[in-house]
Scaffold this active site. Structure first.
Site, PDB file in Angstrom:
ATOM      1  N   ARG A  62      27.566  22.048  35.147  1.00  0.00           N
ATOM      2  CA  ARG A  62      27.794  21.278  34.077  1.00  0.00           C
ATOM      3  C   ARG A  62      28.426  19.745  34.370  1.00  0.00           C
ATOM      4  O   ARG A  62      27.920  18.952  33.681  1.00  0.00           O
ATOM      5  CB  ARG A  62      29.174  21.779  33.149  1.00  0.00           C
ATOM      6  CG  ARG A  62      28.782  22.817  32.296  1.00  0.00           C
ATOM      7  CD  ARG A  62      29.588  23.097  31.066  1.00  0.00           C
ATOM      8  NE  ARG A  62      29.245  24.378  30.538  1.00  0.00           N
ATOM      9  CZ  ARG A  62      30.266  25.279  30.391  1.00  0.00           C
ATOM     10  NH1 ARG A  62      31.592  24.926  30.830  1.00  0.00           N
ATOM     11  NH2 ARG A  62      30.011  26.587  29.893  1.00  0.00           N
ATOM     12  N   LYS A 169      26.499  41.364  41.500  1.00  0.00           N
ATOM     13  CA  LYS A 169      27.483  42.174  40.414  1.00  0.00           C
ATOM     14  C   LYS A 169      28.394  41.314  39.699  1.00  0.00           C
ATOM     15  O   LYS A 169      28.715  40.023  40.222  1.00  0.00           O
ATOM     16  CB  LYS A 169      28.140  43.423  41.168  1.00  0.00           C
ATOM     17  CG  LYS A 169      29.264  42.730  41.950  1.00  0.00           C
ATOM     18  CD  LYS A 169      30.010  43.861  42.289  1.00  0.00           C
ATOM     19  CE  LYS A 169      31.359  43.728  43.000  1.00  0.00           C
ATOM     20  NZ  LYS A 169      32.334  42.910  42.426  1.00  0.00           N
ATOM     21  N   ASP A 198      23.663  43.007  46.433  1.00  0.00           N
ATOM     22  CA  ASP A 198      25.011  43.684  46.804  1.00  0.00           C
ATOM     23  C   ASP A 198      25.537  43.094  48.220  1.00  0.00           C
ATOM     24  O   ASP A 198      24.828  43.535  49.262  1.00  0.00           O
ATOM     25  CB  ASP A 198      25.122  45.415  46.867  1.00  0.00           C
ATOM     26  CG  ASP A 198      26.199  45.817  46.957  1.00  0.00           C
ATOM     27  OD1 ASP A 198      27.140  45.575  48.021  1.00  0.00           O
ATOM     28  OD2 ASP A 198      26.764  46.720  46.240  1.00  0.00           O
ATOM     29  N   HIS A 199      26.646  42.148  48.194  1.00  0.00           N
ATOM     30  CA  HIS A 199      26.614  41.669  49.598  1.00  0.00           C
ATOM     31  C   HIS A 199      27.054  42.617  50.702  1.00  0.00           C
ATOM     32  O   HIS A 199      27.119  42.210  51.716  1.00  0.00           O
ATOM     33  CB  HIS A 199      27.772  40.497  49.368  1.00  0.00           C
ATOM     34  CG  HIS A 199      29.233  41.141  49.432  1.00  0.00           C
ATOM     35  ND1 HIS A 199      29.844  41.400  48.323  1.00  0.00           N
ATOM     36  CD2 HIS A 199      30.052  41.092  50.429  1.00  0.00           C
ATOM     37  CE1 HIS A 199      30.932  41.894  48.665  1.00  0.00           C
ATOM     38  NE2 HIS A 199      31.353  41.424  49.928  1.00  0.00           N
ATOM     39  N   LYS A 203      25.814  43.020  55.274  1.00  0.00           N
ATOM     40  CA  LYS A 203      26.650  43.239  56.604  1.00  0.00           C
ATOM     41  C   LYS A 203      25.830  44.040  57.667  1.00  0.00           C
ATOM     42  O   LYS A 203      25.277  45.035  57.260  1.00  0.00           O
ATOM     43  CB  LYS A 203      27.735  44.129  56.122  1.00  0.00           C
ATOM     44  CG  LYS A 203      28.875  43.214  55.291  1.00  0.00           C
ATOM     45  CD  LYS A 203      30.038  43.942  54.932  1.00  0.00           C
ATOM     46  CE  LYS A 203      30.769  43.393  53.730  1.00  0.00           C
ATOM     47  NZ  LYS A 203      31.622  42.320  54.056  1.00  0.00           N
ATOM     48  N   GLU A 237      41.535  46.898  51.582  1.00  0.00           N
ATOM     49  CA  GLU A 237      41.732  45.327  51.909  1.00  0.00           C
ATOM     50  C   GLU A 237      43.511  44.953  51.897  1.00  0.00           C
ATOM     51  O   GLU A 237      44.231  45.850  51.144  1.00  0.00           O
ATOM     52  CB  GLU A 237      41.180  44.616  50.493  1.00  0.00           C
ATOM     53  CG  GLU A 237      39.804  44.976  50.319  1.00  0.00           C
ATOM     54  CD  GLU A 237      39.235  44.003  49.345  1.00  0.00           C
ATOM     55  OE1 GLU A 237      38.796  43.057  49.518  1.00  0.00           O
ATOM     56  OE2 GLU A 237      39.369  44.366  48.158  1.00  0.00           O
ATOM     57  N   ASP A 256      34.962  47.325  40.133  1.00  0.00           N
ATOM     58  CA  ASP A 256      35.048  46.251  41.209  1.00  0.00           C
ATOM     59  C   ASP A 256      34.157  46.829  42.589  1.00  0.00           C
ATOM     60  O   ASP A 256      33.431  46.011  43.086  1.00  0.00           O
ATOM     61  CB  ASP A 256      36.383  45.771  41.497  1.00  0.00           C
ATOM     62  CG  ASP A 256      36.127  44.523  42.353  1.00  0.00           C
ATOM     63  OD1 ASP A 256      35.244  43.568  42.024  1.00  0.00           O
ATOM     64  OD2 ASP A 256      36.932  44.317  43.099  1.00  0.00           O
ATOM     65  N   HIS A 261      29.340  48.660  45.752  1.00  0.00           N
ATOM     66  CA  HIS A 261      29.463  48.718  47.418  1.00  0.00           C
ATOM     67  C   HIS A 261      29.604  50.032  48.119  1.00  0.00           C
ATOM     68  O   HIS A 261      28.973  50.546  48.901  1.00  0.00           O
ATOM     69  CB  HIS A 261      30.375  48.004  47.986  1.00  0.00           C
ATOM     70  CG  HIS A 261      30.753  46.714  47.340  1.00  0.00           C
ATOM     71  ND1 HIS A 261      29.707  45.661  47.115  1.00  0.00           N
ATOM     72  CD2 HIS A 261      31.942  45.861  46.857  1.00  0.00           C
ATOM     73  CE1 HIS A 261      30.133  44.743  46.530  1.00  0.00           C
ATOM     74  NE2 HIS A 261      31.399  44.454  46.357  1.00  0.00           N
ATOM     75  N   LYS A 361      43.690  47.502  46.771  1.00  0.00           N
ATOM     76  CA  LYS A 361      44.369  46.088  47.266  1.00  0.00           C
ATOM     77  C   LYS A 361      45.555  46.114  47.698  1.00  0.00           C
ATOM     78  O   LYS A 361      46.379  47.215  47.366  1.00  0.00           O
ATOM     79  CB  LYS A 361      44.295  44.969  45.831  1.00  0.00           C
ATOM     80  CG  LYS A 361      43.055  44.881  45.102  1.00  0.00           C
ATOM     81  CD  LYS A 361      42.119  43.666  45.924  1.00  0.00           C
ATOM     82  CE  LYS A 361      40.878  43.503  45.121  1.00  0.00           C
ATOM     83  NZ  LYS A 361      40.035  42.902  45.878  1.00  0.00           N
TER      84      LYS A 361
END
Ligand code: BG6
Length: 513
Positions: A62, A169, A198-199, A203, A237, A256, A261, A361
């Site tokens: 933007r 995602k 999907d990151h 890997k 994590e 999430d 994943h 988390k």
């Protein structure tokens, strides 16, 4: 401790040919994903000669900005986010291919302007009319943007030029919305034009699951219910929700991490050998596994799933606030930041072998791993050995931060008595192959440029992932958690997550030992 024989690191030659000539259009060009991952990954591809010489980028956002200003901004950002030293000549080559277009993706007027600029850039850089549209934006824009592109003819491909869309995602927030999104996309594009990233599949160690299983003769014969007791997948994590409270509170740990994943990790670990490494051969097998996961009844959800939310606590020696005190999170939030569950796969290979998953988390350490625990040997010969020493064999695939594989087995402790100890045989990627600086997006971007969709999710796989979690979401919505927060930040989640395995006479592998 047994160690694998050390071998000298091998030189990394360029692997693969450069991507096709193309213009990559990045929607969300000033966002975090672009700065942290996409631009550094493109630079790495250029450095490794994996980017076509006939390549260009159009960044769209933007903010009013000229191309010159955009190039300056990107040149500043790369100093912070490059994964390796930046070579000034390569950078100069790269930056000259960068263009900027200011506009609002929701505004139809943007697309004819984009079309004109694409014509010009295609000509200037001979990119052959091939376009890769990367939607580094909020998910609400996916459907409408692809529709707008189609309206001005920018999705139209033919034998001479391709048009591909990359999205990441969330693909919907439940089964129904995922289906609607797929329908919306497939009204104006073909499935083979849509690259759902999907990151996790970027890997190295995730891709290595296929190599381990199918390039070695010794694992496949024992990779089944006859020899495997159970499988544990942990994605732990140490970070909290950071500045993403607004998004996260609507999503929660289950949405999430699990339908995307963790489902990738399950499908690669459990799939049958594909007949080839062609995209659809691999994805067909992954899809079959996802469809074979036993759907949970409401009662199953109560027994086989655990949810948690962190309260304040200590992580890495620092005091951290409770989830409910994070910015953007309501004080009475019922959103889970931890989930554990037991899944069963209904097929001949895996019947009755539990797959235990957990992710959360603010856990004590960062570690993503797949633990394959084998059945115990009949220890008749070692009747006098203390039972804690008779540990079953475990093959551990370490995805991150350590990347490697280890095998735990029993060995005799030296001495006159027959005593057993558990030892580990370790393989670490860096010992053999050195560390390759990467953002994790290089392979995926390159695959899209050469039209290889193996590592991207097909519509049916996305929907199969949601089929697994939707019954859980339904029960959790009907019965909001009453005991949150139920684990202190810096611990391994609520006690119920331990109970989930203990009820079956099993334990989570302790990654802190
Ligand atoms: C993202 C999630 O998809 O994956 C994040 O939205 C999570 O919440 C991240 O932190 C984990 O990725 P990685 O590569 O750090 O394991």
């Amino acid at each position: 401790m047994a160690q694998t024989e050390a071998m000298p690191a091998i030189e990394q030659p360029r692997i693969g040919k450069p991507g096709d000539p193309c213009t990559m259009v990045i929607f969300g060009a000033s966002g975090d994903l672009t700065r942290r991952k996409l631009i550094p990954a493109l630079y790495n591809l250029a450095k490794n000669e994996l980017l076509s010489r006939e390549f260009a980028v159009i960044g769209i956002a933007r903010a009013p900005m000229s191309t010159e200003e955009y190039r300056k901004k990107v040149s500043e950002d790369i100093k912070q986010f490059a994964t390796d030293k930046v070579d000034p000549d390569i950078w100069e080559w790269f930056i000259r291919r960068l263009n900027y277009l200011s506009g609002d993706m929701g505004d139809k007027g943007l697309y004819p302007r984009l079309k004109d600029l694409l014509d010009k850039v295609d000509q200037d850089h001979s990119t052959h009319g091939n376009h890769m549209y990367y939607l580094a934006t909020a998910a609400d824009f996916f459907g409408p943007t692809v529709e707008h592109l189609a309206e001005v003819g920018l999705m139209q491909q033919d034998a001479q030029r391709w048009r591909r869309v990359v999205i990441e995602k969330p693909f919907g927030h439940d089964l129904e919305s995922a289906r609607l999104l797929n329908q919306q996309l497939l009204r104006v594009a073909e499935e083979k034009q849509i690259y759902r990233i999907d990151h996790y599949l970027g890997k190295e160690t995730v891709q290595n699951i296929l190599a381990l299983r199918f390039a070695n003769g010794i694992f496949e014969p024992i990779w089944n219910r006859r020899y495997i007791d159970h499988i544990q997948i942990s994605v732990a994590e140490t970070v909290g929700v950071e500045k993403r409270g607004g998004y996260y509170d609507k999503a929660g740990a289950l949405r999430d991490m699990v339908p995307n994943h963790i489902m990738q990790l399950i499908s690669l670990s459990a799939m049958e050998p594909p007949v080839s490494f062609r995209a659809d051969a691999v994805r067909d097998e992954q899809g079959k596994i996802l469809h074979a996961i036993q759907p949970m009844s409401s009662e199953d959800v109560l027994i086989r799933t655990v949810r948690g939310q962190y309260g304040e606590g200590m992580v890495g020696g620092e005091r951290v606030p409770a989830y409910r005190s994070e910015p953007g999170v309501p004080e009475d939030s019922k959103t889970e930041t931890f989930v554990a569950m037991k899944l069963l796969i209904d097929n001949w290979r895996w019947a009755d072998v539990p797959f235990y998953l957990r992710t959360g988390k603010h856990l004590p350490s960062r570690s993503t791993s797949i633990v394959i625990q084998f059945r115990r040997a009949p220890f008749v010969l070692f009747r006098d050995t203390p039972v804690e020493n008779l540990m079953p064999n475990q093959l551990v695939l370490n995805i991150q931060p350590e990347e490697g594989i280890s095998l735990r087995f029993a060995a005799k402790v030296p001495g006159p008595a027959m005593r057993l100890g558990a030892v580990n045989m370790n393989f670490e990627y860096t010992d053999y192959f050195g560390a390759i600086p990467s953002t994790g997006y290089e392979r995926l971007l390159h695959d899209c440029m050469i039209g290889d969709a193996t590592l991207f999710q097909r519509a049916d796989m996305v929907e199969a992932g949601w089929c697994v979690v939707s019954p859980v979401l339904d029960v959790w919505r009907a019965l909001p958690a009453r005991n949150f927060p139920n684990y202190a930040a810096g611990t391994w989640g609520p006690k119920e997550a331990e109970d989930l395995l203990e009820r079956d006479g099993r334990h989570w592998r302790d990654f802190e030992k």
